[in-house]
Motif scaffolding. Structure first.
Motif, PDB file in Angstrom:
ATOM      1  N   UNK A  41     -11.459  22.771  53.343  1.00  0.00           N
ATOM      2  CA  UNK A  41     -10.264  22.563  52.528  1.00  0.00           C
ATOM      3  C   UNK A  41      -8.969  22.670  53.305  1.00  0.00           C
ATOM      4  N   UNK A  42      -8.722  23.240  54.156  1.00  0.00           N
ATOM      5  CA  UNK A  42      -7.494  23.486  54.996  1.00  0.00           C
ATOM      6  C   UNK A  42      -7.453  22.087  55.738  1.00  0.00           C
ATOM      7  N   UNK A  43      -8.461  21.463  56.430  1.00  0.00           N
ATOM      8  CA  UNK A  43      -8.584  20.458  57.199  1.00  0.00           C
ATOM      9  C   UNK A  43      -7.887  19.231  56.173  1.00  0.00           C
ATOM     10  N   UNK A  44      -8.384  19.161  55.015  1.00  0.00           N
ATOM     11  CA  UNK A  44      -8.186  18.108  54.212  1.00  0.00           C
ATOM     12  C   UNK A  44      -6.485  18.240  53.675  1.00  0.00           C
ATOM     13  N   UNK A  45      -6.162  19.454  53.576  1.00  0.00           N
ATOM     14  CA  UNK A  45      -4.672  19.654  53.261  1.00  0.00           C
ATOM     15  C   UNK A  45      -3.899  19.205  54.407  1.00  0.00           C
ATOM     16  N   UNK A  46      -4.308  19.465  55.546  1.00  0.00           N
ATOM     17  CA  UNK A  46      -3.373  19.171  56.574  1.00  0.00           C
ATOM     18  C   UNK A  46      -3.414  17.748  56.927  1.00  0.00           C
ATOM     19  N   UNK A  47      -4.362  16.916  56.674  1.00  0.00           N
ATOM     20  CA  UNK A  47      -4.604  15.543  56.784  1.00  0.00           C
ATOM     21  C   UNK A  47      -4.033  14.855  55.678  1.00  0.00           C
ATOM     22  N   UNK A  48      -3.807  15.728  54.439  1.00  0.00           N
ATOM     23  CA  UNK A  48      -3.354  15.092  53.436  1.00  0.00           C
ATOM     24  C   UNK A  48      -4.189  13.980  52.529  1.00  0.00           C
ATOM     25  N   UNK A  49      -5.404  14.418  52.647  1.00  0.00           N
ATOM     26  CA  UNK A  49      -6.476  13.604  51.878  1.00  0.00           C
ATOM     27  C   UNK A  49      -7.340  14.535  50.975  1.00  0.00           C
ATOM     28  N   UNK A  50      -7.852  13.966  50.143  1.00  0.00           N
ATOM     29  CA  UNK A  50      -8.510  14.607  48.902  1.00  0.00           C
ATOM     30  C   UNK A  50     -10.061  14.765  49.191  1.00  0.00           C
ATOM     31  N   UNK A  51     -10.523  15.827  48.815  1.00  0.00           N
ATOM     32  CA  UNK A  51     -11.849  16.340  49.360  1.00  0.00           C
ATOM     33  C   UNK A  51     -12.802  15.201  48.820  1.00  0.00           C
ATOM     34  N   UNK A  54     -13.403  12.224  50.947  1.00  0.00           N
ATOM     35  CA  UNK A  54     -14.166  12.467  52.238  1.00  0.00           C
ATOM     36  C   UNK A  54     -15.586  12.320  51.578  1.00  0.00           C
ATOM     37  N   UNK A  55     -15.853  12.965  50.700  1.00  0.00           N
ATOM     38  CA  UNK A  55     -17.406  12.829  49.979  1.00  0.00           C
ATOM     39  C   UNK A  55     -17.798  11.438  49.795  1.00  0.00           C
ATOM     40  N   UNK A  56     -16.812  10.613  49.048  1.00  0.00           N
ATOM     41  CA  UNK A  56     -17.147   9.256  48.751  1.00  0.00           C
ATOM     42  C   UNK A  56     -17.300   8.690  50.107  1.00  0.00           C
ATOM     43  N   UNK A  57     -16.445   8.736  51.031  1.00  0.00           N
ATOM     44  CA  UNK A  57     -16.660   7.890  52.319  1.00  0.00           C
ATOM     45  C   UNK A  57     -18.030   8.134  53.043  1.00  0.00           C
ATOM     46  N   UNK A  58     -18.421   9.515  53.150  1.00  0.00           N
ATOM     47  CA  UNK A  58     -19.599   9.924  53.777  1.00  0.00           C
ATOM     48  C   UNK A  58     -20.626   9.367  52.995  1.00  0.00           C
ATOM     49  N   UNK A  59     -20.749   9.366  51.845  1.00  0.00           N
ATOM     50  CA  UNK A  59     -21.785   8.966  50.822  1.00  0.00           C
ATOM     51  C   UNK A  59     -21.844   7.289  51.219  1.00  0.00           C
ATOM     52  N   UNK A  60     -20.787   6.633  51.208  1.00  0.00           N
ATOM     53  CA  UNK A  60     -20.714   5.305  51.485  1.00  0.00           C
ATOM     54  C   UNK A  60     -21.184   4.808  52.656  1.00  0.00           C
TER      55      UNK A  60
END
Length: 72
Positions: A41-51, A54-60
């Protein structure tokens, strides 16, 4: 003036959204150690991306890899 359906009944937007979601969406979940989840969660916030992005990109990426390996 309230919207009506084709048969003249009142249109319920929330009911429509709920029904559409049940028919077209699915949920996935997982359980991980709290420290790992908080770091994510902290990493996503730091990078300004939604969790969810990340899930969608990994699944794809997994889907694409499976399709690639099945074509070989």
């Amino acid at each position: 003036m309230p919207r009506k359906t084709k048969n003249g009944e009142p249109f319920d937007q929330m009911d429509y959204i709920k029904k559409w979601g049940k028919e077209n969406m699915a949920t996935i979940s997982g359980r991980y150690k709290k420290e790992f989840v908080q770091a994510f969660k902290d990493a996503c916030k730091t990078l300004g991306i939604r969790q969810s992005d990340v899930y969608r990109k990994a699944m794809q990426a997994v889907i694409d890899e499976a399709e690639k390996s099945s074509q070989e």
